[in-house]
Structures are given as C-alpha cells and as structure tokens.
Motif scaffolding. Structure first.
Motif, PDB file in Angstrom:
ATOM      1  N   CYS A  40       0.830  -1.205   0.000  1.00  0.00           N
ATOM      2  CA  CYS A  40       0.000   0.000   0.000  1.00  0.00           C
ATOM      3  C   CYS A  40       0.872   1.267   0.000  1.00  0.00           C
ATOM      4  O   CYS A  40       1.769   1.398   0.823  1.00  0.00           O
ATOM      5  CB  CYS A  40      -0.904   0.004   1.233  1.00  0.00           C
ATOM      6  N   HIS A  43       0.172   3.561   3.477  1.00  0.00           N
ATOM      7  CA  HIS A  43       0.636   3.313   4.836  1.00  0.00           C
ATOM      8  C   HIS A  43       1.857   2.387   4.782  1.00  0.00           C
ATOM      9  O   HIS A  43       2.109   1.754   3.760  1.00  0.00           O
ATOM     10  CB  HIS A  43      -0.491   2.733   5.715  1.00  0.00           C
ATOM     11  N   CYS A  61      -7.487  -1.213   0.485  1.00  0.00           N
ATOM     12  CA  CYS A  61      -6.349  -1.624   1.309  1.00  0.00           C
ATOM     13  C   CYS A  61      -6.880  -2.227   2.605  1.00  0.00           C
ATOM     14  O   CYS A  61      -7.619  -1.578   3.336  1.00  0.00           O
ATOM     15  CB  CYS A  61      -5.432  -0.448   1.626  1.00  0.00           C
ATOM     16  N   CYS A  64      -5.010  -0.103   5.844  1.00  0.00           N
ATOM     17  CA  CYS A  64      -5.469   1.202   6.305  1.00  0.00           C
ATOM     18  C   CYS A  64      -6.920   1.461   5.909  1.00  0.00           C
ATOM     19  O   CYS A  64      -7.476   2.513   6.238  1.00  0.00           O
ATOM     20  CB  CYS A  64      -4.557   2.307   5.765  1.00  0.00           C
TER      21      CYS A  64
HETATM   22 ZN   LIG Z   1      -3.026   0.997   3.212  1.00  0.00          ZN
END
Ligand SMILES: [Zn+2]
Length: 584
Positions: A40, A43, A61, A64
């Motif tokens: 991702c 994050h 995702c 997050c």
């Molecule tokens: Zn994420």
C-alpha cells in the motif's frame, strides 16, 4: 463536450483510463487470482494488503482501509483534490474538459509550446554540461561546491555555453526561435540568455520544467543569479523548488526542510537531506505554503543566520501558522550558510544534520529567544520593553495560539503571561476619539450600556444594528432592556419610547431619563454600529478562550471527536473574528 466538473466528464475520463496502469506507476503489483496485489502506498507495510480489482476498476487496502476508484487513488497519491485528479487524468486520457474559446485554445497551445521548449532547453544544457568541452566551467563549479554527478543529474543541472549554441541547436531541429524567446531563453539577437552560467531547472511538484535560474561561474560576475521571466507557465510565487524530488521524503519524515537558496537545496540533497526545498526567487508566499501543506504539516526553516534570514524565518513562521502549519527553526552554528555547514561536515553530514533538527525550537520560540536575548528580569524598564516586544510577536499568530504561547513565554522569561497577552478589549470603556466613555462618572460605563444610552436618545439607530447583533451578545444585565426597547421601537417607531416608558421597570426608566437629560457625547448611527461590532467581537473572543480551554481538556482526555469538533469551531470563530476586525 462536457463541462469541467460534470459527472459526464468523470465518466468519460474513467472510461478511458485504466486503474491498473495508473496504480502500476506507483505500486509494484502482482497477480493473485483475479486481483492484483501490492504494498500500500498510503501506509507503511511489509506484506501486500493493497488490492486492485481490474474488473470493477476499484482498489482497497486491508491495512489502512483506504479505498476507491481511479480518481480517489490519484487524489491521494498526488495530494490533490477531486478536480485536480480529474484534470490530471483527463490530460492523460486526452479528454478535453471544456469547450475552449479560440483565445483559450491559443493560450493553452502557447503554454504547451512553452513547456516543450523548456524541456528541450533543459536537455540541451544538460548535454553541454556533461558531454561537451564547452561545459567545463560548469563541471568545475560543481566540483568546487562538492555536488556529484548523480545529484546534478537528479536536478538536471546544465551549462549554457557562450554564444548562440541553443539557437543553432533549435535551427538544426527546425524549431521556432520565437518560442524560445517567449520562454525567456534567447535574447532578441539569438544569444543565449543564460550564457556562461550553470543552469538550474525550476520544476513544479510533478517534475515539469517551468523556468530556470542560472548561477554565474565566474567570480567577477556581478549578478550571481539570473532568472527566467514569469510566463504563462511560470508564476514564481507558486512554485516550490525541488518539491518533485523531495515530496516522498517529506511525507516519510513528516516535515519539509525549507531553505533560502536553490544551491543550498542541491547541496542538502547531495548530503542526504532529501526532504529539502526552497521557496525559489521570492519570500515564502501563501500559495507556496498551501502547496507544501498538501505534503506535510511541518516546516523546518533553515535560513541564513544574518538579520535578513532571521526576519524571513519570522515571517515564514507567521504565514505558516496562519495556514495551520507548524514551523521549527534550525540554526546553523558559527554563522555558516547551510551548504557550507554540510560540506564542512563531509561524511558526518547526515548525523550532524539530525542533531541540528533535533535541537530546532518552534518558529515561535525562535523569535521569542531573540526578543528576550540578554533580558535582565530585575530591570523594570527592560521588562516593559521586552514584554511589549513579546506581546507584539504573539499578536502576529492566530488568536487560538495566544494563550499557549503566552505560557511558553512566561516560562522562558518569568514575565507574567497576563502582561504578554493583548489587553482583553472589553468592558470598561476607554476614552476614545469618538467621545466614548467620556462621561464615566461613578459606575463605569460598559460598551453595552453605552449602546443602550445611545439607543434611548437615537432609537433610529436600531435600524443599523438590529441585524448585526443579537440580545444575548450584550452584557447579561443589559439584555432585558435592549429587547424591551427594540420591541417598543418596532411597535411604535422612533417616538414610542416616550409613550411606553411608564411600562418599563423603574431602574430602566431612570437610566433612559438620565440619557435624555444628559445624552452621551456621541449618538450617531455609525457609532452604534461600531459599538455593536465591538460587543460581538468581545463575545466571540470570550467564546474563543472557552473553546481553547475545552480543547486542551478534550486533548488530554484523547476525545478525538470532540477535539475535531472544537477545532472546527475554533477555526470558524477565528475566521469570523478576523473578518470582523478587518471590516472595522
Ligand atoms: Zn493501506
């Protein structure tokens, strides 16, 4: 053709771009079953929980829990808004967002040619720097400044040779010299504008070259730097130098390093400070602060140690605070310029830099330290002077910060915080030029009481103020009388008070009669408005300090929702106060 932000435009663009392609430019994706997976970009993670569904053209995702479509992805990754994402994707898909008038088409065409010309120039100068004997003076300067080739290439530094080299290059490529002149690259006689200088491209946050700044290579040159003119592609107060190279590291480290000179920034990057940027050719502007705010909430200011540098740091701290950003001020020891400091530290540069960052006080504290330097608390004259200076310094920041800053200043100087806050602008009326408060005998007249006296004598003034103030903004003991007088005025007009006075409570009758017998010195409508504005302002400021107290309480209790609500309210209030103060 669809209008700029219509749903049609979104649909048309969405149909033409492939989410997978867009995402792949930022994330390495691997296929697993029907979906694609990767790390991702929003994050920190070590194993992929970021999923792209090519069929639905959506992403999610699991780490997050951010998710969305191609527009959301571009919004987040480019730190732009919905419009910005639409524009970027439309450009890429070749969708025209709105019907252009011939003039608009001409302008957008001219801009495109300009950008192309700048790109060509950057390539040409870079080629000369590294691959032509003519580039020798430029290479020598880089060696002197200890900027290696890798760093130089990242910034696409170049060298403009003497003479008409670029014009000849354009002729050979059958390109228009007029475009190059419009871009500020050639003089009218075809000579290179930047001749015999090291050329530094100024690029926007996406890496597009918009202009150049060029540094003299010869010691005796009078003008050390010369710059491209502003063009339709380049407005200097809107560009942050090196943001394209620094943006990722800014996000990763949580702050941007803001320096004064482009060369400082280049040196900083060479020594590993890759979150460094510069405001490029101007003092920091509000547009630039907003641009930076897309990437971080904190600026580390690294300016020269001289008076000009300190004053620039103060202005930057205030401007940043007005836009909700924090600042810290790093001071380079021994009066060195930042790039002298880094070069001097050599291989230890990264470590020495981290020490510098760790020691950096906030923008407010840096100014405070200056104001309180050599302050001797036992000297009352000095105390007065220092208190005034600090009060003015605090006053430059948004009101929501004042109390906290006064506390910090009290701790630092021992001067009571009450002396450091602007005198609260309320109750007992000061003697003013408009006669306000001139007749304060016995009991002190408050602003709200003065307004009542004025209205008793000049009820027409209700017309000017009844929409500008609500009764509960007045002092509590004056509210009832204000409402009664307003009702009388609305029911019976300007002369109604005389006929209805007998129905008023004795105390109020007394007050009105006294006002009639000895009117306050000034009873005109304009003053009524001024008083109403003052009363509102006082109310708002009282509410504001209430919010600030509540806010610190909520923050201590970690009540995120309440904090957010209070912050929003405080922001609104600060804006309203600001508007009101400005309109007076
Ligand atoms: Zn994420």
């Amino acid at each position: 053709m669809p209008s700029p932000a219509s749903d049609d435009a979104f649909a048309e663009v969405k149909a033409k771009v492939d989410l997978v392609k867009v995402v792949s430019e930022h994330v390495r994706l691997a296929k697993r079953n029907r979906d694609l997976w990767g790390l991702c970009p929003f994050h920190q993670e070590d194993s992929p929980s970021f999923k792209v569904d090519p069929q639905r053209q959506s992403w999610y995702c699991f780490g997050c829990e951010r998710h969305g479509d191609v527009f959301t992805f571009v919004e987040l990754i480019e730190k732009t808004d919905k419009r910005g994402a639409l524009q970027l994707l439309a450009e890429r898909a070749g969708v025209e967002l709105q019907k252009l008038s011939p003039e608009q088409r001409e302008r957008s065409d001219a801009r495109r040619r300009l950008l192309l010309m700048l790109k060509l120039a950057a390539q040409y100068y870079e080629y000369v720097l590294w691959s032509s004997p003519a580039g020798e003076p430029g290479r020598r300067l880089l060696v002197q400044r200890q900027v290696g080739e890798e760093t130089a290439r990242r910034f696409q530094l170049g060298y403009a040779p003497a003479g008409r080299g670029f014009a000849e290059y354009l002729r050979a490529k059958k390109r228009s010299l007029a475009d190059a002149q419009a871009a500020g690259l050639l003089r009218r006689d075809g000579a290179d504008f930047f001749a015999e200088r090291l050329v530094i491209p100024i690029r926007d946050e996406r890496g597009q070259t918009l202009a150049f700044t060029a540094r003299a290579v010869r010691q005796e040159e009078l003008r050390k730097y010369i710059n491209s003119p502003e063009t339709p592609a380049y407005v200097k107060g809107r560009v942050i130098f090196a943001l394209d190279l620094a943006r990722e590291e800014i996000t990763r480290r949580g702050h941007a390093v803001l320096m004064e000179g482009q060369f400082d920034v280049i040196t900083a990057h060479h020594f590993g400070v890759t979150n460094a940027v510069a405001s490029s050719g101007t003092a920091l502007t509000e547009d630039q602060v907003r641009l930076l705010k897309r990437f971080t909430d904190e600026l580390l200011l690294v300016f020269d140690a001289d008076r000009a540098g300190r004053s620039a740091a103060r202005k930057a701290a205030v401007l940043a605070a007005a836009n909700g950003m924090r600042t810290r001020v790093a001071s380079v020891p021994d009066g060195l310029d930042p790039d002298e400091f880094l070069r001097g530290a050599g291989p230890d540069a990264a470590a020495r830099w981290d020490e510098l960052v760790a020691r950096a006080p906030s923008g407010f504290e840096a100014g405070l330290a200056e104001d309180a330097a050599q302050f001797n608390p036992s000297n009352p004259n000095q105390m007065e002077m220092v208190a005034t200076r600090i009060r003015e310094w605090i006053g430059q920041f948004p009101p929501s910060l004042h109390e906290g800053y006064a506390e910090v200043a009290e701790r630092r100087t021992g001067i009571s915080r009450h002396l450091l806050l602007k005198a609260p602008p309320q109750s007992p009326v000061k003697v003013g030029t408009n006669g306000l408060g001139a007749r304060t005998q016995g009991k002190k007249t408050t602003v709200s009481r003065y307004l009542l006296q004025l209205l008793a004598v000049n009820p027409i003034a209700f017309e000017r103020i009844r929409t500008k103030i609500t009764p509960d903004e007045l002092d509590e003991e004056d509210r009832g009388m204000y409402v009664r007088m307003l009702e009388t005025y609305e029911r019976a007009g300007a002369s109604g008070l005389e006929s209805e006075l007998g129905d008023y409570p004795a105390e109020e009758q007394d007050l009105i009669r006294r006002a009639w017998a000895a009117p306050p010195p000034n009873v005109d409508d304009r003053l009524a408005e001024e008083l109403a504005a003052r009363i509102r302002l006082d109310r708002m400021k009282v509410r504001q300090s209430g919010i600030i107290r509540e806010l610190s309480e909520a923050e201590r209790g970690r009540e995120a929702e309440r904090v957010a609500r209070l912050e929003a309210e405080a922001g609104e209030l600060a804006r309203a106060i600001n508007d009101l103060e400005r309109s007076r």
